[in-house]
Design an enzyme around this catalytic site. Structure first.
Site, PDB file in Angstrom:
ATOM      1  N   ASN A 170      43.190  45.911  44.658  1.00  0.00           N
ATOM      2  CA  ASN A 170      44.633  45.336  44.910  1.00  0.00           C
ATOM      3  C   ASN A 170      45.367  44.727  43.872  1.00  0.00           C
ATOM      4  O   ASN A 170      46.321  44.702  43.874  1.00  0.00           O
ATOM      5  CB  ASN A 170      44.380  43.993  46.101  1.00  0.00           C
ATOM      6  CG  ASN A 170      43.368  42.891  45.698  1.00  0.00           C
ATOM      7  OD1 ASN A 170      42.624  43.288  44.659  1.00  0.00           O
ATOM      8  ND2 ASN A 170      43.541  41.955  46.575  1.00  0.00           N
ATOM      9  N   PRO A 194      36.051  49.446  37.198  1.00  0.00           N
ATOM     10  CA  PRO A 194      37.255  49.444  38.076  1.00  0.00           C
ATOM     11  C   PRO A 194      36.940  49.955  39.357  1.00  0.00           C
ATOM     12  O   PRO A 194      35.875  50.849  39.528  1.00  0.00           O
ATOM     13  CB  PRO A 194      38.142  50.056  37.218  1.00  0.00           C
ATOM     14  CG  PRO A 194      37.421  50.841  36.370  1.00  0.00           C
ATOM     15  CD  PRO A 194      36.005  50.540  36.006  1.00  0.00           C
ATOM     16  N   ALA A 195      37.694  49.426  40.313  1.00  0.00           N
ATOM     17  CA  ALA A 195      37.795  50.106  41.634  1.00  0.00           C
ATOM     18  C   ALA A 195      37.841  51.844  41.562  1.00  0.00           C
ATOM     19  O   ALA A 195      38.912  52.094  40.793  1.00  0.00           O
ATOM     20  CB  ALA A 195      38.599  49.462  42.827  1.00  0.00           C
ATOM     21  N   PRO A 227      28.598  51.801  45.564  1.00  0.00           N
ATOM     22  CA  PRO A 227      26.939  52.232  45.912  1.00  0.00           C
ATOM     23  C   PRO A 227      26.302  52.584  44.652  1.00  0.00           C
ATOM     24  O   PRO A 227      25.035  52.432  44.608  1.00  0.00           O
ATOM     25  CB  PRO A 227      27.137  53.145  47.032  1.00  0.00           C
ATOM     26  CG  PRO A 227      28.285  52.966  47.498  1.00  0.00           C
ATOM     27  CD  PRO A 227      29.313  52.588  46.528  1.00  0.00           C
ATOM     28  N   GLU A 269      34.708  36.034  43.937  1.00  0.00           N
ATOM     29  CA  GLU A 269      35.641  35.664  44.522  1.00  0.00           C
ATOM     30  C   GLU A 269      36.108  36.822  45.688  1.00  0.00           C
ATOM     31  O   GLU A 269      36.276  37.979  45.279  1.00  0.00           O
ATOM     32  CB  GLU A 269      36.768  35.924  43.423  1.00  0.00           C
ATOM     33  CG  GLU A 269      38.267  35.256  43.983  1.00  0.00           C
ATOM     34  CD  GLU A 269      39.293  35.949  44.714  1.00  0.00           C
ATOM     35  OE1 GLU A 269      39.237  36.051  45.892  1.00  0.00           O
ATOM     36  OE2 GLU A 269      40.015  36.794  44.182  1.00  0.00           O
ATOM     37  N   CYS A 303      43.946  38.691  48.602  1.00  0.00           N
ATOM     38  CA  CYS A 303      42.766  37.581  49.142  1.00  0.00           C
ATOM     39  C   CYS A 303      42.841  36.391  49.840  1.00  0.00           C
ATOM     40  O   CYS A 303      42.523  35.624  50.727  1.00  0.00           O
ATOM     41  CB  CYS A 303      41.561  37.408  48.296  1.00  0.00           C
ATOM     42  SG  CYS A 303      42.330  36.975  46.741  1.00  0.00           S
ATOM     43  N   GLU A 349      41.368  54.533  54.713  1.00  0.00           N
ATOM     44  CA  GLU A 349      40.295  53.710  55.294  1.00  0.00           C
ATOM     45  C   GLU A 349      41.113  52.354  56.068  1.00  0.00           C
ATOM     46  O   GLU A 349      40.944  52.044  56.833  1.00  0.00           O
ATOM     47  CB  GLU A 349      39.365  53.597  54.537  1.00  0.00           C
ATOM     48  CG  GLU A 349      38.135  52.591  55.015  1.00  0.00           C
ATOM     49  CD  GLU A 349      37.046  52.242  54.097  1.00  0.00           C
ATOM     50  OE1 GLU A 349      35.994  51.624  54.528  1.00  0.00           O
ATOM     51  OE2 GLU A 349      36.815  53.113  53.026  1.00  0.00           O
TER      52      GLU A 349
END
Length: 501
Positions: A170, A194-195, A227, A269, A303, A349
C-alpha cells in the site's frame, strides 16, 4: 505560522521505462537462482508492466550471506564513522529528490496511487523520513552508570546485525524508507523483500543505494512472494531481526517463524479497525473532512483508516448528509490523469474482498447511502461507498475492509463510545473531534491505540513514534523509539582500582 509551501506538482513522466527488474545483492544485479520471473501489473488497466526476477529461499540465502559479510567486525561498514553513515543517508535522500518524478510515476503506475499524492506525500514523506534518520546516525548514545563498588559501568547501543524487512504494497516506497532508514542509521545491514504487487520503486532505490556509495552487502533486495521469500527471511537462522508491515494474519506467521527459528527480534505494524469519534460540539465541517480523508485516502488502503466513525446522536443525521455529499464529489479514473481523486485497488483479490464486504453490509441491514459496487469495466476500481445505520456486530464494523468504504455509527454517551471503540482486537489508531479540552484528554487517554489524533486525522511525521496496541503489532517505527528498535543495549562493567565520584 503557516505550513511550508508544497512544491508544484509536475506532469507524470511520459513513456516510463522500467530499468531494474533483477535481484540486488552485494551492489550487483542477479537473476533468480530458479530462473523464474513474475508479472507486475498496472491495477488501473490490468496490463502487465514488466516481469521481475522471482526470489525464493536460495536467493534469500545469498542475500543474507552478503549482509552477514558486510556486517563482519572490521568491515568497511562496521568501521565507518557514524557521521559518515548519516552522510550516505543524506546523499540517498538527495538522489531521491533528483529522481522524484520518476519514483512518483512508478508509484502511481505500479501501486494505483493518485500521482499528486505520490509526488507530494509519498515522496515528500520518504525524503523527510530518510533525512530524519540520517540526523540520528551520530546521536545514538550510551550512558555511564554510577554502579556500586569499584566498578566503572557504561552502556552501548549496538546494531542488531542482519535485519530482514518485509514491505507492504500500500505504501511501497514510504515503508521501504521507514524500514531501511532506522536500520542503516544504527549500523545494521538489511535484506529487503518488497511486496510482489509493488516491487518497482524498491528496485529503483537499489540503484540509488549503489550510486550513493553504500558498501556492497549493506542493502540487499529480493523481490518474491510471501510464502517463499518472505517465509525464508522470517525463519532464517542467520537473520537477527525481522520487521514487517502488513496484515495481522501474516504478522502472526512471521512472529511464529521468528520464535521457532532463532528467536530473532520482531517489529510488526499490522492491521487496524480504527475508531473516529465525533462529539456534538465538534466543528462538523472539519470532522467530516478529516473523517472522509481518513477512510478514503489511497482508496482506503491504509492501516490507520478511520473505518469506524462514531457520531453523537444529536448531529448524526447532519454528519451523514455532509459525508455523503463529500464522497459523491470523488472523481475516479487513471491515477496519472490530472483531476482524479481515486485510483484502483491494488489487485483483483483485494477488489473482490471489498465488494464482498459491501454486500455483507447490505444484507446485514446497514443503509447504503452511496456507492456500493464496482466502477468501470477495466481496472480494480470500487465506488466510494458510505453506509449509515451501522451496528457493532456487522462484518463491516468488525473486519478490516482496506477499501473506500465508510461506516457511520451513532452513540449517546462518552462511556458508551469509549467501550465500543475499544471493543476490537486491533489498536493502531483513533481520532477524537471535540472542542472540550477535558473531554479530548479523557477520551484519548482511555482509547487503546498507538496513536490518537485530536481534531485531525492521519497526521504522521518522522519525529513521532508509530505503532499499535493489541493485535495491531509490536514495537514502534520512526521517532527516537523507532531508532532504538534497531539496536541492542549492552552493559559493560569494568573493575577498577578505585572509584571516585
Amino acid at each position: 505560522m503557516s505550513s511550508p509551501a508544497q512544491p508544484a506538482v509536475p506532469a507524470p513522466l511520459a513513456n516510463l521505462k522500467i530499468q531494474h527488474t533483477k535481484i540486488f545483492i552485494n551492489n550487483e544485479w542477479h537473476d533468480s537462482v530458479s530462473g523464474k520471473k513474475f508479472p507486475v501489473l498496472n491495477p488501473a488497466t490490468e496490463e502487465v508492466i514488466c516481469h521481475v526476477e522471482e526470489g525464493d529461499k536460495a536467493d534469500v540465502d545469498k542475500a543474507v550471506k552478503a549482509a552477514r559479510q558486510a556486517f563482519q567486525i572490521g568491515s568497511p561498514w562496521r568501521t565507518m564513522d557514524a557521521s559518515e553513515r548519516g552522510r550516505l543517508l543524506n546523499k540517498l535522500a538527495d538522489l531521491m529528490e533528483r529522481d522524484r518524478l520518476l519514483l512518483a510515476t512508478i508509484e502511481a503506475i505500479n501501486g494505483g496511487k493518485v500521482f499528486a499524492n505520490a509526488y507530494l506525500s509519498d515522496l515528500g514523506g520518504s525524503i523527510k523520513a530518510l533525512k530524519y534518520c540520517a540526523g540520528w546516525a551520530d546521536k545514538i548514545h550510551g550512558q555511564t552508570i554510577p554502579s556500586d563498588g569499584d566498578i566503572f559501568t557504561f552502556t552501548r547501543r549496538e546494531p542488531i546485525g542482519v535485519c530482514g524487512q518485509i514491505i507492504p504494497w500500500n505504501f511501497p516506497l514510504l515503508m521501504f524508507i521507514w524500514k531501511i532508514g532506522p536500520a542503516l542509521s544504527c549500523g545494521n545491514t538489511v535484506v529487503v523483500k518488497p511486496a510482489e504487487q509493488t516491487p518497482l520503486t524498491a528496485l529503483h532505490m537499489a540503484s540509488l543505494i549503489k550510486e550513493a556509495g553504500f558498501p556492497p552487502g549493506v542493502v540487499n533486495i529480493v523481490p518474491g512472494y510471501g510464502p517463499t521469500a518472505g517465509a525464508a527471511i522470517s525463519s532464517h537462522m542467520d537473520v537477527d531481526k525481522v520487521a514487517f508491515t502488513g496484515s495481522t494474519q501474516v504478522g502472526k506467521l512471521i512472529k511464529e517463524a521468528a520464535g521457532k527459528s532463532n528467536l530473532k527480534r520482531v517489529t510488526l505494524e499490522l492491521g487496524g479497525k480504527s475508531p473516529c469519534i465525533v462529539f456534538a460540539d465538534a466543528d462538523l465541517d472539519i470532522a467530516v473532512e478529516f473523517a472522509h480523508h481518513g477512510v478514503f485516502y489511497h482508496q482506503g488502503q491504509c492501516c490507520v483508516a478511520a473505518s469506524r466513525i462514531f457520531v453523537e446522536e444529536s448531529v448524526y443525521d447532519e454528519f451523514v448528509r455532509k459525508s455523503v455529499e463529500r464522497a459523491k464529489k470523488y472523481v475516479l479514473g487513471n491515477p496519472l490523469t490530472q483531476g482524479i481523486n481515486q485510483g484502483p485497488q491494488i489487485d483483483k483479490e483485494q477488489h473482490d474482498k471489498i465488494l464482498d464486504l459491501i454486500e455483507s453490509g447490505k444484507k446485514e441491514g446497514a443503509k447504503l447511502e452511496c456507492g456500493g459496487g464496482r466502477w468501470g469495466n477495466k481496472g480494480f476500481f470500487v465506488q466510494p461507498t458510505v453506509f449509515s445505520n451501522v451496528t457493532d456486530e456487522m462484518r463491516i464494523a468488525k473486519e478490516e475492509i482496506f477499501g473506500p468504504v465508510q461506516q457511520i455509527m451513532k452513540f449517546k454517551s462518552i462511556d458508551d463510545v469509549i467501550k465500543r471503540a475499544n471493543n476490537t482486537t486491533y489498536g493502531l489508531a483513533a481520532g477524537v473531534f471535540t472542542k472540550d479540552l477535558d473531554r479530548a484528554i479523557t477520551v484519548s487517554s482511555a482509547l487503546q491505540a498507538g496513536v490518537v489524533w485530536v481534531n485531525c486525522y492521519m497526521i504522521l511525521s518522522a519525529q513521532c513514534p508509530f505503532g499499535g496496541f493489541k493485535m495491531s503489532g509490536n514495537g514502534r517505527e520512526l521517532g527516537e523509539h523507532g531508532l532504538y528498535e534497531y539496536t541492542e543495549l549492552k552493559t559493560v562493567a569494568m573493575k577498577i582500582s578505585q572509584k571516585n565520584s
